[in-house]
Design an enzyme around this catalytic site. Structure first.
Site, PDB file in Angstrom:
ATOM      1  N   GLY A 123     -52.728   5.721  -3.191  1.00  0.00           N
ATOM      2  CA  GLY A 123     -52.619   5.828  -4.639  1.00  0.00           C
ATOM      3  C   GLY A 123     -52.254   7.249  -4.969  1.00  0.00           C
ATOM      4  O   GLY A 123     -51.670   7.952  -4.137  1.00  0.00           O
ATOM      5  N   SER A 157     -53.787  10.712  -5.447  1.00  0.00           N
ATOM      6  CA  SER A 157     -55.088  11.300  -5.124  1.00  0.00           C
ATOM      7  C   SER A 157     -55.670  12.107  -6.281  1.00  0.00           C
ATOM      8  O   SER A 157     -56.879  12.143  -6.472  1.00  0.00           O
ATOM      9  CB  SER A 157     -54.982  12.171  -3.867  1.00  0.00           C
ATOM     10  OG  SER A 157     -54.122  13.275  -4.097  1.00  0.00           O
ATOM     11  N   CYS A 188     -53.427   7.469   3.257  1.00  0.00           N
ATOM     12  CA  CYS A 188     -52.598   8.315   2.397  1.00  0.00           C
ATOM     13  C   CYS A 188     -53.458   9.110   1.405  1.00  0.00           C
ATOM     14  O   CYS A 188     -54.085  10.081   1.796  1.00  0.00           O
ATOM     15  CB  CYS A 188     -51.529   7.460   1.702  1.00  0.00           C
ATOM     16  SG  CYS A 188     -50.200   8.437   0.993  1.00  0.00           S
ATOM     17  N   ARG A 198     -44.499   9.515   0.256  1.00  0.00           N
ATOM     18  CA  ARG A 198     -44.917  10.840  -0.221  1.00  0.00           C
ATOM     19  C   ARG A 198     -46.173  11.248   0.559  1.00  0.00           C
ATOM     20  O   ARG A 198     -47.152  11.728   0.004  1.00  0.00           O
ATOM     21  CB  ARG A 198     -45.214  10.810  -1.733  1.00  0.00           C
ATOM     22  CG  ARG A 198     -43.958  10.704  -2.603  1.00  0.00           C
ATOM     23  CD  ARG A 198     -44.301  10.504  -4.084  1.00  0.00           C
ATOM     24  NE  ARG A 198     -45.224  11.495  -4.582  1.00  0.00           N
ATOM     25  CZ  ARG A 198     -44.900  12.576  -5.284  1.00  0.00           C
ATOM     26  NH1 ARG A 198     -43.647  12.813  -5.592  1.00  0.00           N
ATOM     27  NH2 ARG A 198     -45.816  13.413  -5.705  1.00  0.00           N
ATOM     28  N   HIS A 219     -49.579   3.597   5.686  1.00  0.00           N
ATOM     29  CA  HIS A 219     -50.166   2.459   4.969  1.00  0.00           C
ATOM     30  C   HIS A 219     -50.090   1.165   5.774  1.00  0.00           C
ATOM     31  O   HIS A 219     -49.216   0.334   5.501  1.00  0.00           O
ATOM     32  CB  HIS A 219     -49.389   2.220   3.666  1.00  0.00           C
ATOM     33  CG  HIS A 219     -49.453   3.326   2.669  1.00  0.00           C
ATOM     34  ND1 HIS A 219     -50.490   3.465   1.782  1.00  0.00           N
ATOM     35  CD2 HIS A 219     -48.604   4.345   2.408  1.00  0.00           C
ATOM     36  CE1 HIS A 219     -50.277   4.516   1.004  1.00  0.00           C
ATOM     37  NE2 HIS A 219     -49.142   5.079   1.365  1.00  0.00           N
ATOM     38  N   GLU A 257     -51.738  -1.346   5.279  1.00  0.00           N
ATOM     39  CA  GLU A 257     -51.965  -2.446   4.322  1.00  0.00           C
ATOM     40  C   GLU A 257     -50.655  -2.985   3.748  1.00  0.00           C
ATOM     41  O   GLU A 257     -50.648  -4.063   3.158  1.00  0.00           O
ATOM     42  CB  GLU A 257     -52.910  -1.984   3.201  1.00  0.00           C
ATOM     43  CG  GLU A 257     -52.320  -1.041   2.148  1.00  0.00           C
ATOM     44  CD  GLU A 257     -52.289   0.437   2.566  1.00  0.00           C
ATOM     45  OE1 GLU A 257     -52.504   0.726   3.769  1.00  0.00           O
ATOM     46  OE2 GLU A 257     -52.034   1.287   1.696  1.00  0.00           O
TER      47      GLU A 257
END
Lengths: 304, 199
Positions: B52, B54, B84, B143, B178, B180
């Site tokens: 997300g 941070s 991340c 990113r 990630h 996920e």
């Protein structure tokens, strides 16, 4: 470093659909705020925005000023990129793929091919597969959303009616998209071909939506959100996050309102949190009644 | 029937790709649930901190009184996995963050935020990860941060192009990438095993 640690350096692949769509997944549950300068961008970041949308005039001012609305000055976009550490988005006109090329070269993190700007092409949207930078596009219904995804959009937002401070159109678009998805869920394979024809969207995407029960990309709400309760409403209606345009910096106390909308977006299903967030925010933007908007001033009609 | 226990694993749901982690955890035989409040945190055996933004996640954790309860659970040994932005949250020290950005800490490492660049530099690549059998995982870096350095107690479990991209210290695991987003649930299964082992 221990010698047992595996080390990899395969060739990296940039600009893949997964990387583009995955970026939008990271924005979920968040608020993306329109800003017109570095100072506003910092206020937005301080308030907890997940990203900012850099543009020269917020939609409310575009409405007021009239004329042709275009991509923003690269200097202004670069200033905003330099001012904050969160992702920066910027808008190109519909079909103006050169503006999009410029935005990509500036290093923006997402391009909004936006009906808020004056369309540059009355027939074609930009081919978004041709870019490394991902695109978000507006939609008023499922067919429109799927046509944008077919063109390469990696994120969809409702169009709403930007710059009005009136959430009614965003609600209409989101309900429309959700209802059409729910309908597809009930269709069997025989029916999906006719559904694709009716939606004017590729069969493969229609089938995918029917199986997933959602769009294959992230769905946000945009257009007319002015209060914490508006943001929470859009989330309860199924938006995975919220764009706020004029609603913040056209209000009495932008920093406070921005933080309040962020809170309400996270706790969208908790009326107590929304109530607390809604206290003493000062004036909301005045707003425009969408019923009184002449047809030619409706941005949602732009794009197809 | 699986002889294994089904631990309850939360996903910090302040902001980010919560849904994808819930799906991956369920696929890895955990009882997965979103966590936004201290009382929800109290009910989980382990926690995932998702990808997300941070700075947003950190701010919301402070505003909603989650920062200290989270820090306490991490200190007390609750298994935590961060991807991340989650990796950033688990760093004892952060570079290129906002000045007021709070992390939970948990791994003695220095993490550089957005180290791999902006979105145009975001990429996919295969990554070999120690402890994950069956070949490399698909690394999706968005990113993404990398780890500049780790302390003695932290173990580097994956590197990419000379940069540390996955670290484990005791019950705390962090990856720059990630899993996920890939449909490959091996890293989540590995983490769920960590949660079982801690029970």
């Amino acid at each position: 470093m221990s010698s047992t640690v595996p080390s990899t350096s395969t060739t990296p692949e940039t600009g893949t659909a997964r990387v583009k769509r995955g970026m939008a997944e990271q924005l979920k549950g968040g608020v993306i705020m329109d800003v017109v300068n570095a100072e506003q961008a910092k206020i937005a970041e301080d308030a907890g925005a997940v990203a900012v949308m850099a543009l020269e005039r917020v939609p409310a001012d575009i409405r007021k000023d009239g004329g042709v609305a275009r991509m923003s000055d690269p200097n202004m976009i670069e200033e905003i990129i330099g001012a904050v550490s969160i992702p920066v988005m910027a808008k190109s006109r519909i079909g103006h793929f050169v503006e999009a090329q410029v935005l990509q070269s500036l290093g923006v993190d997402y391009i909004d091919e936006s009906e808020v700007l004056t369309p540059a092409d009355e027939v074609n949207h930009s081919d978004k597969w041709a870019f490394t930078t991902p695109f978000v596009c507006g939609a008023t219904n499922l067919g429109e959303a799927l046509r944008r995804i077919a063109e390469g959009a990696a994120m969809i937002r409702s169009k709403g009616e930007a710059g009005t401070g009136n959430v009614v159109e965003a609600v209409r678009h989101l309900r429309q998209i959700k209802n059409e998805i729910a309908k597809l869920r009930g269709f069997d394979n025989n029916e999906l071909y006719a559904a694709a024809k009716e939606l004017r969207a590729p069969y493969e995407l229609v089938k995918e939506v029917s199986e997933l029960g959602k769009l294959p990309v992230v769905l946000f709400s945009a257009g007319g959100v002015a209060t914490p309760a508006d943001a929470a409403l859009m989330r309860q209606l199924g938006a995975e996050g919220v764009f706020v345009g004029s609603g913040i910096f056209k209000s009495g106390d932008p920093a406070k309102r921005a933080a309040a909308i962020v809170k309400a977006t996270t706790f969208y299903d908790d009326p107590k949190v929304i109530a607390d967030a809604s206290r003493n925010l000062g004036e909301a933007m005045v707003g425009i009644n969408c019923d009184t908007l002449p047809e030619e001033q409706r941005y949602a009609n732009r794009g197809w | 029937m699986s002889p294994l226990s089904t631990p309850t694993v939360g996903v910090l749901a302040l902001q980010g790709d919560v849904r994808e982690h819930l799906i991956a955890l369920a696929a890895a035989d955990a009882l997965a649930r979103p966590v936004r409040r201290p009382e929800e945190l109290a009910e989980v055996d382990g926690l995932v901190i998702p990808g997300g933004e941070s700075t947003t996640m950190s701010k919301l954790a402070v505003v909603f009184g989650m920062l200290e309860p989270l820090r306490e659970r991490v200190r007390a040994g609750m298994p935590v996995y961060g991807t991340c932005a989650g990796m950033i949250m688990l760093a004892d020290k952060l570079l290129d963050g906002r000045e007021d950005q709070e992390t939970l800490g948990g791994i003695d490492m220095i993490v550089r935020r957005n180290a791999f660049g902006r979105q145009n530099e975001s990429f996919e690549a295969s990554v070999e990860m120690a402890g994950i059998e069956g070949g490399p995982v698909e690394g999706v870096f968005i990113r993404a941060p990398w780890v500049e350095s780790v302390g003695a107690a932290a173990e580097v479990v994956a590197t990419y192009d000379g940069h540390t991209v996955a670290v484990r210290q005791g019950n705390v695991l962090a990856t720059s990438f990630h899993p996920e987003l890939t449909g490959d649930h091996r890293v989540h299964a590995y983490f769920v095993d960590m949660v079982r082992a801690a029970q």
